[in-house]
Write a protein that holds these residues in place. Structure first.
Motif, PDB file in Angstrom:
ATOM      1  N   ALA A   1       0.825  -1.215   0.000  1.00 40.16           N
ATOM      2  CA  ALA A   1       0.000   0.000   0.000  1.00 40.16           C
ATOM      3  C   ALA A   1       0.855   1.260   0.000  1.00 40.16           C
ATOM      4  O   ALA A   1       1.981   1.266   0.504  1.00 40.16           O
ATOM      5  CB  ALA A   1      -0.926  -0.003   1.211  1.00 40.16           C
ATOM      6  N   ASP A   2       0.300   2.327  -0.556  1.00 38.75           N
ATOM      7  CA  ASP A   2       1.012   3.611  -0.540  1.00 38.75           C
ATOM      8  C   ASP A   2       0.993   4.225   0.850  1.00 38.75           C
ATOM      9  O   ASP A   2       1.966   4.838   1.276  1.00 38.75           O
ATOM     10  CB  ASP A   2       0.379   4.564  -1.552  1.00 38.75           C
ATOM     11  N   GLU A   3      -0.121   4.098   1.545  1.00 36.31           N
ATOM     12  CA  GLU A   3      -0.242   4.602   2.916  1.00 36.31           C
ATOM     13  C   GLU A   3      -0.961   3.554   3.753  1.00 36.31           C
ATOM     14  O   GLU A   3      -1.879   2.888   3.272  1.00 36.31           O
ATOM     15  CB  GLU A   3      -1.026   5.918   2.968  1.00 36.31           C
ATOM     16  N   ILE A   4      -0.543   3.441   5.022  1.00 35.41           N
ATOM     17  CA  ILE A   4      -1.148   2.464   5.929  1.00 35.41           C
ATOM     18  C   ILE A   4      -1.664   3.188   7.156  1.00 35.41           C
ATOM     19  O   ILE A   4      -0.951   4.022   7.748  1.00 35.41           O
ATOM     20  CB  ILE A   4      -0.136   1.395   6.366  1.00 35.41           C
ATOM     21  N   LEU A   5      -2.884   2.871   7.540  1.00 31.37           N
ATOM     22  CA  LEU A   5      -3.445   3.373   8.787  1.00 31.37           C
ATOM     23  C   LEU A   5      -3.705   2.191   9.706  1.00 31.37           C
ATOM     24  O   LEU A   5      -4.453   1.275   9.352  1.00 31.37           O
ATOM     25  CB  LEU A   5      -4.761   4.134   8.538  1.00 31.37           C
ATOM     26  N   VAL A   6      -3.067   2.219  10.874  1.00 26.35           N
ATOM     27  CA  VAL A   6      -3.229   1.171  11.875  1.00 26.35           C
ATOM     28  C   VAL A   6      -4.137   1.704  12.975  1.00 26.35           C
ATOM     29  O   VAL A   6      -3.912   2.789  13.505  1.00 26.35           O
ATOM     30  CB  VAL A   6      -1.861   0.748  12.452  1.00 26.35           C
ATOM     31  N   VAL A   7      -5.174   0.939  13.308  1.00 29.50           N
ATOM     32  CA  VAL A   7      -6.152   1.351  14.315  1.00 29.50           C
ATOM     33  C   VAL A   7      -5.988   0.469  15.544  1.00 29.50           C
ATOM     34  O   VAL A   7      -5.931  -0.761  15.437  1.00 29.50           O
ATOM     35  CB  VAL A   7      -7.594   1.256  13.771  1.00 29.50           C
ATOM     36  N   ALA A   8      -5.909   1.108  16.716  1.00 25.79           N
ATOM     37  CA  ALA A   8      -5.713   0.377  17.968  1.00 25.79           C
ATOM     38  C   ALA A   8      -6.575   0.992  19.060  1.00 25.79           C
ATOM     39  O   ALA A   8      -7.046   2.127  18.948  1.00 25.79           O
ATOM     40  CB  ALA A   8      -4.242   0.406  18.377  1.00 25.79           C
ATOM     41  N   SER A   9      -6.798   0.251  20.111  1.00 17.16           N
ATOM     42  CA  SER A   9      -7.464   0.763  21.306  1.00 17.16           C
ATOM     43  C   SER A   9      -6.474   0.678  22.473  1.00 17.16           C
ATOM     44  O   SER A   9      -5.507  -0.082  22.410  1.00 17.16           O
ATOM     45  CB  SER A   9      -8.738  -0.043  21.606  1.00 17.16           C
ATOM     46  N   PRO A  10      -6.701   1.435  23.564  1.00 18.53           N
ATOM     47  CA  PRO A  10      -5.695   1.539  24.634  1.00 18.53           C
ATOM     48  C   PRO A  10      -5.739   0.388  25.635  1.00 18.53           C
ATOM     49  O   PRO A  10      -6.000   0.578  26.819  1.00 18.53           O
ATOM     50  CB  PRO A  10      -6.058   2.876  25.294  1.00 18.53           C
TER      51      PRO A  10
ATOM     52  N   PHE B   1     -11.716   4.257  20.527  1.00 18.01           N
ATOM     53  CA  PHE B   1     -12.373   3.805  21.764  1.00 18.01           C
ATOM     54  C   PHE B   1     -11.604   4.246  23.005  1.00 18.01           C
ATOM     55  O   PHE B   1     -11.402   3.462  23.935  1.00 18.01           O
ATOM     56  CB  PHE B   1     -12.545   2.274  21.772  1.00 18.01           C
ATOM     57  N   VAL B   2     -11.164   5.473  23.025  1.00 18.52           N
ATOM     58  CA  VAL B   2     -10.408   5.993  24.175  1.00 18.52           C
ATOM     59  C   VAL B   2     -11.377   6.639  25.162  1.00 18.52           C
ATOM     60  O   VAL B   2     -12.243   7.426  24.783  1.00 18.52           O
ATOM     61  CB  VAL B   2      -9.352   7.018  23.705  1.00 18.52           C
TER      62      VAL B   2
ATOM     63  N   PHE C   1     -14.443   7.450  22.977  1.00 22.83           N
ATOM     64  CA  PHE C   1     -15.556   6.502  23.037  1.00 22.83           C
ATOM     65  C   PHE C   1     -16.873   7.266  22.963  1.00 22.83           C
ATOM     66  O   PHE C   1     -17.235   8.025  23.856  1.00 22.83           O
ATOM     67  CB  PHE C   1     -15.464   5.718  24.353  1.00 22.83           C
ATOM     68  N   GLU C   2     -17.607   7.084  21.868  1.00 20.87           N
ATOM     69  CA  GLU C   2     -18.899   7.750  21.655  1.00 20.87           C
ATOM     70  C   GLU C   2     -19.896   6.720  21.151  1.00 20.87           C
ATOM     71  O   GLU C   2     -20.226   6.667  19.961  1.00 20.87           O
ATOM     72  CB  GLU C   2     -18.751   8.886  20.644  1.00 20.87           C
TER      73      GLU C   2
ATOM     74  N   ALA D   1      -8.814  13.872  27.089  1.00 25.66           N
ATOM     75  CA  ALA D   1      -9.206  13.924  25.673  1.00 25.66           C
ATOM     76  C   ALA D   1     -10.717  13.825  25.535  1.00 25.66           C
ATOM     77  O   ALA D   1     -11.348  14.583  24.802  1.00 25.66           O
ATOM     78  CB  ALA D   1      -8.534  12.783  24.909  1.00 25.66           C
ATOM     79  N   LEU D   2     -11.281  12.873  26.248  1.00 23.15           N
ATOM     80  CA  LEU D   2     -12.719  12.673  26.170  1.00 23.15           C
ATOM     81  C   LEU D   2     -13.477  13.891  26.674  1.00 23.15           C
ATOM     82  O   LEU D   2     -14.413  14.371  26.038  1.00 23.15           O
ATOM     83  CB  LEU D   2     -13.099  11.438  27.003  1.00 23.15           C
ATOM     84  N   LEU D   3     -13.032  14.447  27.831  1.00 19.59           N
ATOM     85  CA  LEU D   3     -13.724  15.589  28.412  1.00 19.59           C
ATOM     86  C   LEU D   3     -13.627  16.808  27.513  1.00 19.59           C
ATOM     87  O   LEU D   3     -14.576  17.544  27.317  1.00 19.59           O
ATOM     88  CB  LEU D   3     -13.148  15.893  29.798  1.00 19.59           C
ATOM     89  N   SER D   4     -12.414  17.025  26.951  1.00 19.66           N
ATOM     90  CA  SER D   4     -12.234  18.213  26.118  1.00 19.66           C
ATOM     91  C   SER D   4     -13.103  18.157  24.885  1.00 19.66           C
ATOM     92  O   SER D   4     -13.665  19.146  24.445  1.00 19.66           O
ATOM     93  CB  SER D   4     -10.765  18.389  25.752  1.00 19.66           C
TER      94      SER D   4
END
Length: 423
Positions: free
Chosen positions: A294-303, A334-335, A362-363, A416-419
């Motif tokens: 791939a030209d660009e890769i996006l990796v998605v993770a949760s904490p 999902f933070v 997390f919404e 982050a969530l509160l802001s």
């Protein structure tokens, strides 16, 4: 402008850092005949570049004399690369002798040390395809080979954006679908989303589509593959967004070979500017190939701990497999789940040696409503912070914006969530 300046311009492909996109090299055979270990090492390193996955390359020492001897009684490959530091007359003599054994259609690339426009013209007159000035670097060599097979004046090849989760349930598919939507809407650019989770894909549900055919028809009937066949299978979501949906049925096994999707990607690249791949959480030969290429890769993770372990393993593997590319992008999703112990984003980033491109809080109501309605986040709440985040991720992935540093207070998931909620 003098002759040396002209040749310097012609040899710009030797630059190590290139902003211009390099198209993948087609399935060709290349034999290189080098004089110096430095050039041989550069070409050997180029073999490992993702854009050279389909090419078959052999590297020999001995320069032009070895090339002449090798092809006296053997067919020539698609491309012959010769390093020659001899003077102009000697080099031209070698080429005249080699021409007696070259098959029609064989391209010749010369690596020399003379910055001489008259030599360049003599080489072109003898049918040499390209001339590079030593020392060559990996990307300069890859670009030169790629441009040998690029049609002058052709439309730029499409870019592939691969989105993958480090474990199941981190929201990678949702992110891929919303990013594809954002690219097509915000930039008014033709985009195709490919759902590669053949057994359990959700792209059809998320876009409220139920196409009778999709990506499986291509995978299981490669002999029918061409631009017209792919076009008939595309399901139109908007004016600029089309979907190749997964069957999401279990009536057959999906044991795919390493190159199962290669033909499809080649066809899409030829006519579609943006190709977003929704790659399922599996580790197979084909899924690795799609990520690496791939030209660009996006990796998605949760904490959480499993995500941390898997993210480090995946990112280390991709960095090693893509030494000439920028690091993959990371999104934390999902933070800030209430009452759930979490690894802080700052500790996560430090452990994987990569700062996140963005942090998605997390919404559940927002994402749940979108999923149940078959809509995108921006359709549910256009002014929401998450809508803005997805748009920013799309801009960075497509090169329309630079990656901005994550604010310090955003590295704490609760702040982050509160802001975000206060705003």
């Amino acid at each position: 402008m003098d002759a040396e300046s002209n040749l310097d311009d012609l040899n710009m492909q030797n630059g190590a850092a290139a902003a211009v996109q390099i198209a993948p090299v087609p399935r060709i055979s290349i034999q290189a005949f080098c004089e110096s270990p430095e050039t041989a090492n550069a070409i050997n390193d180029a073999i490992e570049d993702r854009r050279m996955l389909k090419a078959h390359i052999k590297v020999h020492m001995g320069g032009a004399p070895a090339a002449i001897e090798a092809f006296r009684g053997a067919p020539t490959p698609n491309v012959i690369v010769i390093e020659c530091s001899a003077d102009r007359g000697t080099l031209l003599g070698f080429l005249d002798e080699l021409a007696e054994f070259c098959d029609a259609g064989t391209k010749v690339l010369i690596i020399g040390r003379s910055n001489d426009i008259w030599l360049y013209r003599d080489l072109m007159a003898r049918g040499v395809s390209e001339y590079l000035i030593a020392p060559v670097d990996v990307l300069g060599f890859v670009r030169a080979i790629s441009e040998l097979y690029s049609t002058p004046g052709s439309v730029p090849v499409g870019r592939v954006f691969a989105v993958a989760g480090v474990k199941g349930g981190v929201g990678a598919s949702c992110m891929a679908h919303n990013i594809a939507w954002a690219i097509s809407r915000e930039f008014e650019s033709s985009t195709v989303l490919v759902d590669m989770d053949l057994g359990f894909g959700t792209a059809g549900l998320d876009f409220n589509q139920d196409p009778p055919q999709g990506v499986a028809e291509i995978v299981f009937a490669p002999e029918r593959l061409d631009a017209n066949f792919v076009d008939r299978l595309l399901s139109k979501c908007t004016d600029n967004l089309s979907l190749l949906a997964a069957p999401a049925t279990l009536d057959r096994n999906y044991d795919l070979g390493e190159t199962a999707f290669d033909g499809l990607i080649d066809v899409l690249r030829a006519s579609i500017p943006n190709i977003v791949l929704d790659i399922p959480h599996v580790w197979t030969a084909w899924s690795k190939r799609m990520l690496v290429a791939a030209d660009e890769i996006l990796v998605v993770a949760s904490p959480d701990l499993a995500s941390l372990r898997n993210a480090k393993s995946l990112l280390d593997t991709l960095r090693a497999a893509r030494p000439n590319d920028a690091a993959p992008k990371l999104v934390m999703n999902f933070v800030g789940v209430p009452k759930r112990p979490e690894i802080s984003v700052s500790d996560f980033a430090k452990a994987v040696d990569l700062h996140p491109l963005d942090i998605i809080p997390f919404e559940p109501k927002l994402f749940g409503t979108a999923a149940n309605n078959g809509q995108m986040i921006s359709e549910i709440e256009p002014g929401h912070k998450i809508t803005a985040s997805i748009g920013e991720i799309a801009r960075v992935m497509t090169g329309r914006a630079e990656m901005r540093p994550v604010k310090k207070n955003m590295l704490n998931p609760l702040s982050a969530l509160l802001s975000r909620r206060k705003s």
